[in-house]
Design an enzyme around this catalytic site. Structure first.
Site, mmCIF file in Angstrom:
data_model
loop_
_atom_site.group_PDB
_atom_site.id
_atom_site.type_symbol
_atom_site.label_atom_id
_atom_site.label_comp_id
_atom_site.label_asym_id
_atom_site.label_seq_id
_atom_site.Cartn_x
_atom_site.Cartn_y
_atom_site.Cartn_z
ATOM 1 N N LYS A 87 1.461 -1.326 -0.152
ATOM 2 C CA LYS A 87 0.059 -0.216 0.052
ATOM 3 C C LYS A 87 1.291 1.362 0.305
ATOM 4 O O LYS A 87 1.818 0.923 0.802
ATOM 5 C CB LYS A 87 -0.684 0.087 0.612
ATOM 6 C CG LYS A 87 -2.051 1.007 1.132
ATOM 7 C CD LYS A 87 -3.142 1.080 2.232
ATOM 8 C CE LYS A 87 -4.445 1.529 2.891
ATOM 9 N NZ LYS A 87 -4.933 1.119 3.436
HETATM 10 C C1 E4P Z 1 -8.731 2.815 3.504
HETATM 11 O O1 E4P Z 1 -8.133 1.360 3.151
HETATM 12 C C2 E4P Z 1 -7.744 2.969 4.889
HETATM 13 O O2 E4P Z 1 -7.695 1.931 5.981
HETATM 14 C C3 E4P Z 1 -9.499 3.879 5.671
HETATM 15 O O3 E4P Z 1 -10.393 3.016 5.111
HETATM 16 C C4 E4P Z 1 -9.866 4.667 5.423
HETATM 17 O O4 E4P Z 1 -10.762 4.836 6.649
HETATM 18 P P1 E4P Z 1 -11.602 5.968 8.004
HETATM 19 O O5 E4P Z 1 -11.474 7.370 7.382
HETATM 20 O O6 E4P Z 1 -12.845 5.473 8.206
HETATM 21 O O7 E4P Z 1 -9.916 6.087 9.079
#
Ligand code: E4P
Length: 217
Positions: A87
């Protein structure tokens, strides 16, 4: 549509996996910290535990923000387990790292995407997944679902293979609307998956069926 769970909590991951509808897991440094997982060794060991719990892709985020650092970290992550997806943040060096890994056949997830232009760049760099954060856009009074629609249109126009991974999903309506638009994947908390089960007519209907069955037995 693939369902990913967005957590580093092993119990939530196991519960979603047991339901039989889980296709993968996404994590980020904040989610790791929330579970009290700190230090490189512990974080890497936790990724391995997650991979052992599920059969699908598991996104593991790099911390470095320079190209060499991202490549070094990404290679170490990818070597951990075949299910790991590297990622990478949507910054210039993240795009370069994405191109580097996609040329090598390593799966990538470009994260922190908030515009159609960023999603186009991720696809051009060969990303396996692009993660538009719909909940965080909603948080600042900008319709996150509109972004999913725009990316869907752009990717379909050119046949980009990058999968749209609707991220920052907060609730069941996000899931349903992403499905209507044709998002390839969604990632959200356990409640965004189990919440789909709920309907009062299902509960009252089942109670009545059981009550009527009991009358005749
Ligand atoms: C994406 O991969 C992130 O981990 C995530 O969806 C962020 O979500 P949040 O805005 O609820 O922290």
């Amino acid at each position: 549509m693939k369902f990913f769970i967005d957590t580093a909590n092993l119990s939530d991951i196991s519960e979603a996996e047991a339901l039989g509808v889980l296709d993968g897991v996404t994590t980020n440094p904040s989610l790791m910290a929330k579970e009290g997982i700190t230090g490189t060794e512990n974080i890497l060991a936790h990724y391995t535990k997650i991979c052992d719990l599920v059969s699908g892709d598991v996104s593991a985020e790099v911390i470095a923000t320079d190209l060499d650092g991202m490549i070094k970290e990404g290679e170490a992550l990818a070597a951990l387990h075949p299910q790991i997806v590297v990622k990478l943040p949507m910054i210039a060096d993240g795009v370069k790292a994405c191109k580097y890994f996609s040329d090598k056949g390593v799966k990538t997830n470009v994260t922190l995407v908030f515009s159609a232009g960023q999603a186009l760049l991720a696809a051009k760099a060969g990303a396996t997944y692009v993660s538009p954060f719909i909940g965080r856009l909603d948080d600042i009074s900008t319709d996150g679902l509109t972004l999913i629609e725009e990316i869907r249109m752009i990717y379909d126009n050119y046949g980009f293979q990058t999968q749209i991974l609707a991220a920052s999903v907060r609730h069941t309506m996000h899931v349903i609307n992403c499905a209507k638009i044709g998002s390839d994947v969604m990632t959200g908390p356990l409640s965004s998956i189990t919440g789909l089960l709920k309907h009062p007519l299902t509960d009252s209907g089942l109670a009545k069926f059981l009550e009527d069955y009991a009358k005749g037995n």
